[in-house]
Design a protein around this motif. Structure first.
Motif, PDB file in Angstrom:
ATOM      1  N   LEU A 257      12.848  -8.984  62.037  1.00  0.00           N
ATOM      2  CA  LEU A 257      13.057 -10.903  60.634  1.00  0.00           C
ATOM      3  C   LEU A 257      12.617  -9.785  59.130  1.00  0.00           C
ATOM      4  CD1 LEU A 257      11.805 -12.311  63.466  1.00  0.00           C
ATOM      5  CD2 LEU A 257      14.444 -12.428  62.860  1.00  0.00           C
ATOM      6  N   LEU A 258      12.635  -9.342  58.936  1.00  0.00           N
ATOM      7  CA  LEU A 258      12.390  -9.475  57.330  1.00  0.00           C
ATOM      8  C   LEU A 258      12.209 -10.489  55.514  1.00  0.00           C
ATOM      9  CD1 LEU A 258      14.508  -6.285  56.921  1.00  0.00           C
ATOM     10  CD2 LEU A 258      12.300  -6.316  58.273  1.00  0.00           C
ATOM     11  N   ALA A 259      11.417 -10.556  55.417  1.00  0.00           N
ATOM     12  CA  ALA A 259      10.433 -11.620  54.331  1.00  0.00           C
ATOM     13  C   ALA A 259      10.114 -11.672  53.456  1.00  0.00           C
ATOM     14  CB  ALA A 259       9.815 -12.955  55.367  1.00  0.00           C
ATOM     15  N   ALA A 269      -1.862 -18.029  44.844  1.00  0.00           N
ATOM     16  CA  ALA A 269      -2.308 -19.490  45.577  1.00  0.00           C
ATOM     17  C   ALA A 269      -0.409 -19.365  45.850  1.00  0.00           C
ATOM     18  CB  ALA A 269      -2.581 -20.111  44.775  1.00  0.00           C
ATOM     19  N   VAL A 270       0.327 -19.121  45.298  1.00  0.00           N
ATOM     20  CA  VAL A 270       0.990 -20.288  45.226  1.00  0.00           C
ATOM     21  C   VAL A 270       1.950 -18.845  46.576  1.00  0.00           C
ATOM     22  CG1 VAL A 270       3.803 -20.277  44.645  1.00  0.00           C
ATOM     23  CG2 VAL A 270       2.052 -20.706  43.212  1.00  0.00           C
ATOM     24  N   GLU A 271       2.032 -17.697  46.398  1.00  0.00           N
ATOM     25  CA  GLU A 271       2.098 -15.724  47.149  1.00  0.00           C
ATOM     26  C   GLU A 271       1.341 -16.555  48.599  1.00  0.00           C
ATOM     27  OE1 GLU A 271       0.832 -12.940  45.268  1.00  0.00           O
ATOM     28  OE2 GLU A 271       2.197 -12.629  43.986  1.00  0.00           O
ATOM     29  N   GLN A 272       0.251 -16.779  48.470  1.00  0.00           N
ATOM     30  CA  GLN A 272      -0.259 -17.206  49.801  1.00  0.00           C
ATOM     31  C   GLN A 272       0.478 -18.554  50.452  1.00  0.00           C
ATOM     32  OE1 GLN A 272      -4.880 -17.400  49.660  1.00  0.00           O
ATOM     33  NE2 GLN A 272      -3.940 -17.244  47.819  1.00  0.00           N
ATOM     34  N   LEU A 273       1.202 -19.584  50.053  1.00  0.00           N
ATOM     35  CA  LEU A 273       1.763 -20.356  50.704  1.00  0.00           C
ATOM     36  C   LEU A 273       3.022 -20.146  50.651  1.00  0.00           C
ATOM     37  CD1 LEU A 273       1.188 -23.151  47.905  1.00  0.00           C
ATOM     38  CD2 LEU A 273       0.225 -22.850  50.043  1.00  0.00           C
ATOM     39  N   PHE A 274       4.043 -18.802  50.691  1.00  0.00           N
ATOM     40  CA  PHE A 274       5.175 -18.125  50.943  1.00  0.00           C
ATOM     41  C   PHE A 274       4.598 -17.860  52.288  1.00  0.00           C
ATOM     42  CE2 PHE A 274       6.309 -17.527  46.072  1.00  0.00           C
ATOM     43  CZ  PHE A 274       6.474 -18.658  45.841  1.00  0.00           C
ATOM     44  N   TRP A 275       3.634 -16.930  52.232  1.00  0.00           N
ATOM     45  CA  TRP A 275       3.743 -16.129  53.647  1.00  0.00           C
ATOM     46  C   TRP A 275       3.260 -17.488  54.602  1.00  0.00           C
ATOM     47  CZ3 TRP A 275      -0.620 -15.516  57.110  1.00  0.00           C
ATOM     48  CH2 TRP A 275      -0.622 -13.983  57.785  1.00  0.00           C
ATOM     49  N   ILE A 276       2.120 -18.222  54.490  1.00  0.00           N
ATOM     50  CA  ILE A 276       2.196 -18.860  54.921  1.00  0.00           C
ATOM     51  C   ILE A 276       3.765 -19.408  56.059  1.00  0.00           C
ATOM     52  CG2 ILE A 276       1.142 -21.845  55.962  1.00  0.00           C
ATOM     53  CD1 ILE A 276      -1.014 -21.121  54.042  1.00  0.00           C
ATOM     54  N   GLN A 277       4.672 -19.891  55.236  1.00  0.00           N
ATOM     55  CA  GLN A 277       6.036 -20.333  54.897  1.00  0.00           C
ATOM     56  C   GLN A 277       6.720 -19.106  56.217  1.00  0.00           C
ATOM     57  OE1 GLN A 277       7.632 -20.829  51.132  1.00  0.00           O
ATOM     58  NE2 GLN A 277       8.721 -23.076  52.533  1.00  0.00           N
ATOM     59  N   ALA A 278       6.153 -18.255  55.783  1.00  0.00           N
ATOM     60  CA  ALA A 278       6.841 -17.332  56.340  1.00  0.00           C
ATOM     61  C   ALA A 278       7.024 -16.395  57.646  1.00  0.00           C
ATOM     62  CB  ALA A 278       7.175 -15.282  55.491  1.00  0.00           C
ATOM     63  N   LEU A 279       4.969 -16.582  57.690  1.00  0.00           N
ATOM     64  CA  LEU A 279       4.871 -17.353  59.869  1.00  0.00           C
ATOM     65  C   LEU A 279       5.240 -17.992  60.112  1.00  0.00           C
ATOM     66  CD1 LEU A 279       2.898 -15.144  60.802  1.00  0.00           C
ATOM     67  CD2 LEU A 279       0.409 -16.371  60.024  1.00  0.00           C
ATOM     68  N   TRP A 281       7.994 -19.163  59.999  1.00  0.00           N
ATOM     69  CA  TRP A 281       9.092 -19.364  60.047  1.00  0.00           C
ATOM     70  C   TRP A 281       9.873 -17.771  61.518  1.00  0.00           C
ATOM     71  CZ3 TRP A 281      11.520 -14.291  58.448  1.00  0.00           C
ATOM     72  CH2 TRP A 281      12.929 -14.156  58.402  1.00  0.00           C
ATOM     73  N   ALA A 282       9.042 -16.757  61.535  1.00  0.00           N
ATOM     74  CA  ALA A 282       8.935 -15.633  62.069  1.00  0.00           C
ATOM     75  C   ALA A 282       8.345 -15.989  63.206  1.00  0.00           C
ATOM     76  CB  ALA A 282       7.561 -15.034  61.348  1.00  0.00           C
TER      77      ALA A 282
END
Lengths: 553, 231
Positions: A257-259, A269-279, A281-282
């Motif tokens: 699964l690639l994110a 700050a925003v990138e960290q939210l993306f990381w949480i979202q991806a986690l 999702w994973a």
């Protein structure tokens, strides 16, 4: 004659200052400055769902396997009426988090005052005071990783390097035992996967449809084969191969699964939210292992924040581990920066933090970040080669960084999970630590060392690689109020062997550690005046660990 | 004496005649640092440049494009909170005001010259309030707005002219430093919008350079420019 008056000067200053301020200061979309806020909600308004509606069958299988509840409250989606109310009051909702029952949104201070009044809002935290992109390098390991070999000039060919990056972990045992990561689902969170489709080393992943799902959280689209080549390199360190018989990573048959979680020049700050979202999702997509080579340091945090539980990122990573995932994160490349320490979220106590070693010295690579966490817990947990041969886009290249050390360990972990799928993430975490070549010795540069397949995998009875008790390889004596350490087998010239030692305080943390090259029998002399009551000096040499405790001799 | 000092200076156990590949004393890891970009105290040098702006006095027309300033200085920042800081600065700068050689020029005299300028060297002491715009930013300077005041001491004020000798074609430069109509001090207000290393500066001098009891002209009071913080 005209004379410039004070009033004129003041008004000029105000006008020019106002213009400059208007240009420079954040005015992204509205008249008032906007911020990014993390809004915690009180409940999910009795949201209900069946597990199969929300979660991938692989997630359900993993949870069933580990005896975890199939559905917990934090799996449920956020309450739709609450989201609708927030949308009405604010400019945009950036993301929602099921795990935290929270929303990241963009709003003005006035809008936030209204949000705070909502009965279902329990807490509000300002994540970012303004949202304008700012110049400078993104604060991630990605940018710090170098596309050239570091350390001394290559003494070996690229083939020797790629053999070493696998061989140092005894990775050939995986192939011997038929372990290739088959059936294991690995999520790779990175900045971009450009060139992955064209990379020969990854051809089998696409031919066999092993890339099951992709999502670019930074740009809200499914395509991920753009951005930088960093993720391509990371992916190849898990599953790539130069030829069928020459692997780059140890899990060529795993499912992926690639994110993408970074925008490059965007706000951390925003990138960290993306990381949480991806986690999230994973986890929802049934991942068993998360491989992340992203981390945040001084652009946003201070070292005291790296205490394993303070930041949202670390909380999310720990929560993923609590759901049975093995979360592996690169330690960071900040050892030579003022920051020096591991990046966030590698500080999480349930996050397997991987440092980098120099292949030519077997000691921590100069750039690899130091532990411990701010509250003195051991980090990194393990280490692996920091200079590797991997796919740099379509081509192979030698690259350096802890970003590549972490996926090497992920590949080995996938093989272990394939062999013993009953292991949960934390059980695998502990098993990997105990498989470190330094275990039970550890320090804040190498953790427990480089994981060894022979110590991690179940070997058939009588297998020649089965670990055997190691006879003492060193001893110490007290001479003239000093501790003299002698190694029993001095390596011949040209062979590098290292003696590791640390001083452990009665509290359990290490106040000092060092690595000394064994070049003569009497390898070390420690004045006892340097030690305090109750402190333990622990030595490790060639698989053998022994210790001396002040007051217990 | 060296032997006495060594046990104090050495951070930890020593290897004898061995290669120490790596060593680290971790006791300092948890100390709260008092000094750094976003810690309690921080000092950093600056380089600044910019243009003179503002209207010319009647009789002393200024070429604004060619009138520039250059400065070198040091800024000290005292962090009060995530948003507020106080600061002080010392700056040595030079400003050149090029005078337009046209018919409106009457000061300091109406004589036309090939080039004509005032050159001011100033030692400035400033104090400012800094408002940080990105509250949680780690150990970074970040984005900020400075509002402050400057007391300047004129260390030198020169009036220079350049003329070509019609006989030899050589340039004749005259410099006059003992100007009887200049003040010793100046007082200015300034604003700086900062973005990491870069600061956009606008300053307004509130006091005249020339003694208004002696003359009734003055040099333009505004400056616009860039300051680079070296950190």
């Amino acid at each position: 004659m005209h004379r410039t008056g004070i009033l004129y000067k003041l008004s000029s200053l105000l006008v020019i200052g106002g213009v400059v301020g208007w240009v420079l200061l954040p005015q992204p979309t509205a008249a008032q400055p906007q911020g990014m806020y993390w809004v915690q909600l009180t409940d999910k308004a009795q949201a209900r769902a069946q597990p199969a509606q929300l979660l991938h069958p692989a997630t359900l299988a993993r949870r069933q396997h580990l005896g975890l509840p199939l559905l917990s409250p934090d799996d449920l989606p956020l309450a739709a009426p609450y989201l609708a109310a927030l949308r009405r009051l604010t400019d945009s909702l950036w993301m929602t988090s099921r795990w935290f029952n929270a929303v990241a949104l963009q709003a003005t201070a006035r809008q936030m005052a209204a949000v705070r009044q909502l009965p279902f809002v329990s807490a509000v935290t300002c994540l970012q005071a303004n949202l304008r992109p700012r110049p400078g390098t993104p604060n991630s390991l990605v940018s710090a990783a170098s596309a050239s070999a570091k350390g001394p000039p290559l003494k070996a060919t690229a083939q020797a390097l790629v053999e070493g990056q696998i061989g140092r972990m005894q990775g050939d045992l995986c192939a011997q035992l038929g372990l290739t990561g088959k059936g294991v689902r690995i999520a790779v969170l990175d900045i971009g996967f450009r060139g992955a489709r064209q990379a020969r080393s990854l051809h089998h992943l696409f031919a066999n449809q092993q890339i099951e799902s992709t999502y670019d959280f930074a740009h809200h689209k499914e395509k991920v084969y753009h951005g930088t080549v960093h993720g391509t390199g990371v992916l190849s360190c898990i599953a790539g191969r130069v030829t069928d018989s020459l692997p780059i990573g140890l899990a060529p048959d795993a499912t992926f699964l690639l994110a993408i979680t970074e925008k490059g020049m965007f706000e951390p700050a925003v990138e960290q939210l993306f990381w949480i979202q991806a986690l999230e999702w994973a986890e929802q997509q049934g991942a068993h292992i998360v491989s992340s080579s992203v981390g945040y340091t001084s652009q946003r945090y201070f070292y005291p924040d790296a205490d394993g539980h303070s930041t949202l990122l670390t909380q999310a990573a720990n929560r993923a581990a609590a759901k049975g995932l093995l979360v592996v994160n690169a330690a960071g490349n900040a050892a030579l920066d003022a920051w020096e320490h591991i990046a966030i979220p590698a500080d999480g106590d349930s996050v397997l933090c991987i440092g980098a070693t120099n292949p030519y010295t077997d000691v921590k690579a100069d750039y690899s970040s130091y532990g411990p966490t701010f509250n003195r817990r051991l980090k990194p947990n393990l280490c692996a080669y920091g200079t590797v041969l991997c796919s740099h886009g379509p081509e192979l290249a030698i690259v350096s960084g802890t970003s590549y050390s972490a996926p090497l360990v992920v590949g080995l972990a996938a093989c272990a999970l394939q062999q013993q799928p009953q292991r949960g993430g934390m059980a695998l975490f502990r098993a990997l630590e105990q498989a470190g070549h330094l275990w039970p010795y550890a320090d804040y540069a190498h953790g427990y060392g480089i994981p060894q397949a022979s110590k991690l995998l179940q070997l058939p009875p009588g297998h020649p690689a089965t670990p055997q008790p190691v006879p003492p390889t060193l001893s110490y004596t007290r001479q003239d109020n000093a501790l003299v350490v002698r190694v029993h087998n001095v390596p011949p010239p040209g062979i590098i062997r290292n003696l590791y030692y640390h001083i452990q305080t009665p509290r359990g943390d290490y106040r000092y550690f060092a690595v000394v090259r064994a070049e003569q029998a009497d390898v070390l002399r420690i004045p006892l005046t340097r030690l305090q009551a109750g402190e333990t000096v622990r030595f490790h040499y060639e698989g053998y660990t022994t210790q001396y405790t002040v007051g217990q001799e | 004496m060296l032997m006495l000092l060594c046990p104090i200076l050495w951070p930890g156990p020593q290897a004898q005649a061995q290669t120490v590949v790596l060593e680290r004393d971790t006791r300092a890891d948890t100390l709260i640092r008092p000094y750094g970009k976003n810690y309690r105290h921080y000092v950093y040098p600056t380089l600044s440049t910019g243009l003179v702006a503002g209207p010319s006095s009647q009789g002393l027309p200024i070429k604004f494009g060619g009138s520039i300033y250059l400065g070198i200085g040091v800024i000290y920042k005292l962090k009060l909170s995530g948003f507020w800081a106080l600061g002080a600065g010392v700056d040595f700068n030079g400003v050149r005001y090029r005078i337009q050689a046209d018919s409106t020029k009457t000061f300091p005299n109406a004589t036309p010259h090939d080039k004509e300028r005032y050159a001011l060297s100033t030692l400035s002491f400033s104090a400012f309030v800094r408002y940080n715009l990105d509250g949680r930013r780690g150990n970074n300077i970040g984005k900020f707005l400075d509002l402050g005041a400057t007391l300047g001491v004129f260390t030198q004020i020169e009036y220079e002219t350049f003329d070509r000798d019609p006989l030899t074609s050589e340039t004749i430069q005259t410099i006059r430093t003992d100007l009887p109509y200049t003040n010793d001090f100046s007082f200015s207000l300034f604003a700086r919008a900062g973005l990491y290393n870069l600061m956009f500066y606008v300053g307004a001098r509130l006091t005249p350079v020339f003694n208004q009891g002696a003359v009734r002209v003055d040099l333009p009071a505004l400056q616009l420019g860039l300051t680079v913080g070296i950190h």
